[in-house]
Motif scaffolding. Structure first.
Motif, mmCIF file in Angstrom:
data_model
loop_
_atom_site.group_PDB
_atom_site.id
_atom_site.type_symbol
_atom_site.label_atom_id
_atom_site.label_comp_id
_atom_site.label_asym_id
_atom_site.label_seq_id
_atom_site.Cartn_x
_atom_site.Cartn_y
_atom_site.Cartn_z
ATOM 1 N N HIS A 143 0.826 -1.204 0.000
ATOM 2 C CA HIS A 143 0.000 0.000 0.000
ATOM 3 C C HIS A 143 0.867 1.264 0.000
ATOM 4 O O HIS A 143 0.544 2.235 -0.673
ATOM 5 N N SER A 144 1.965 1.216 0.739
ATOM 6 C CA SER A 144 2.851 2.379 0.801
ATOM 7 C C SER A 144 3.574 2.590 -0.523
ATOM 8 O O SER A 144 3.658 3.713 -1.025
ATOM 9 N N THR A 145 4.097 1.516 -1.098
ATOM 10 C CA THR A 145 4.762 1.633 -2.393
ATOM 11 C C THR A 145 3.790 2.096 -3.464
ATOM 12 O O THR A 145 4.083 3.011 -4.239
ATOM 13 N N CYS A 174 -2.435 12.354 1.596
ATOM 14 C CA CYS A 174 -3.073 11.059 1.354
ATOM 15 C C CYS A 174 -2.050 9.931 1.427
ATOM 16 O O CYS A 174 -2.306 8.886 2.035
ATOM 17 N N ILE A 175 -0.887 10.144 0.822
ATOM 18 C CA ILE A 175 0.179 9.136 0.874
ATOM 19 C C ILE A 175 0.567 8.842 2.322
ATOM 20 O O ILE A 175 0.668 7.682 2.738
ATOM 21 N N LEU A 176 0.802 9.902 3.096
ATOM 22 C CA LEU A 176 1.208 9.745 4.493
ATOM 23 C C LEU A 176 0.135 9.029 5.311
ATOM 24 O O LEU A 176 0.437 8.112 6.087
ATOM 25 N N LEU A 177 -1.124 9.422 5.130
ATOM 26 C CA LEU A 177 -2.212 8.832 5.910
ATOM 27 C C LEU A 177 -2.440 7.369 5.549
ATOM 28 O O LEU A 177 -2.790 6.566 6.413
ATOM 29 N N ILE A 178 -2.242 7.020 4.295
ATOM 30 C CA ILE A 178 -2.356 5.612 3.907
ATOM 31 C C ILE A 178 -1.301 4.789 4.646
ATOM 32 O O ILE A 178 -1.589 3.701 5.149
ATOM 33 N N PRO A 219 5.911 -0.058 11.274
ATOM 34 C CA PRO A 219 6.323 1.235 10.706
ATOM 35 C C PRO A 219 7.487 1.119 9.724
ATOM 36 O O PRO A 219 7.530 1.834 8.723
ATOM 37 N N SER A 220 8.428 0.209 9.988
ATOM 38 C CA SER A 220 9.555 0.038 9.060
ATOM 39 C C SER A 220 9.093 -0.507 7.712
ATOM 40 O O SER A 220 9.735 -0.252 6.686
ATOM 41 N N ASP A 221 7.980 -1.258 7.683
ATOM 42 C CA ASP A 221 7.405 -1.695 6.408
ATOM 43 C C ASP A 221 6.946 -0.498 5.596
ATOM 44 O O ASP A 221 7.112 -0.447 4.373
ATOM 45 N N ILE A 222 6.340 0.455 6.300
ATOM 46 C CA ILE A 222 5.819 1.644 5.643
ATOM 47 C C ILE A 222 6.952 2.498 5.096
ATOM 48 O O ILE A 222 6.912 2.953 3.942
#
Length: 216
Positions: free
Chosen positions: A130-132, A165-169, A181-184
């Protein structure tokens, strides 16, 4: 030239960060556990008040949403004969978010957090898809929005919304219990590295295509 060097430097740093996190996650996961725990505790302290919001915001990077937005935006770019933009956009979404990210999860094989999962996920945890995906999709729009909107304040406002939006996702994935968090950070750094390193080449290709069209 200076802008190009700066962009490529930051992009390279993003990929170095991704590689470092991947190395730690794969071989020394205990090193990063205190950091993950600290950030997770802070975000999860919002539970359960913010659950409806984060369940909603995370959908903006769900695979089905990404496919719909990708096809819609690709149609707009192709219809407007923005072929360089369409190619760059497609490479990021299909190549990085759609193929590379799922494959590289198999290299790290990081299990998801043991917290209660508020959404269902079956793949490995690092890096966050989702972050990528959100970084590539909405990050590309941050760059391309200037092609369609000339008003400085409206353009800046939309770019801020897309960045938020990117940050909140990313935050939503930790809140929902399916990512560390490290995954994000890993997903963000992978997506950002791609954007910044490929952006100068997209600009070059765009110039070449526009020059050829003028000659025709």
């Amino acid at each position: 030239m200076n802008n190009k060097l700066y962009t490529q430097f930051v992009g390279s740093c993003s990929l170095v960060l991704f590689a470092f996190l991947g190395y730690v996650v794969r071989f020394y996961p205990g090193w990063i556990q205190p950091f993950d725990q600290f950030i997770t505790n802070g975000i999860r302290s919002l539970y359960p008040t913010w659950t409806p919001f984060f369940l909603w915001i995370t959908k903006f990077a769900n695979p089905s949403t990404m496919v719909i937005l990708f096809l819609a935006l690709l149609f707009v770019l192709l219809y407007g004969k923005r072929y360089a933009e369409a190619a760059w956009f497609s490479l990021g979404i299909i190549g990085i978010a759609g193929i590379f990210n799922p494959l590289i999860k198999l290299l790290f094989m990081r299990e998801r957090p043991t917290l209660e999962h508020l959404v269902t996920e079956h793949s490995y945890s690092f890096p966050s898809g989702h972050s990528t995906g959100s970084m590539v999709l909405y990050g590309t729009l941050i760059f391309l929005i200037a092609l369609f909107i000339q008003n400085r304040y409206l353009k800046l406002g939309l770019q801020i919304i897309l960045g938020s939006c990117i940050l909140l996702i990313g935050i939503s994935r930790v809140y929902l219990g399916v990512h560390f968090p490290s995954d994000i950070i890993g997903g963000f750094s992978l997506g950002l590295g791609w954007l910044l390193l490929s952006y100068p080449y997209y600009q070059k290709q765009r110039f070449i295509w526009r020059f050829k069209n003028k000659q025709l």
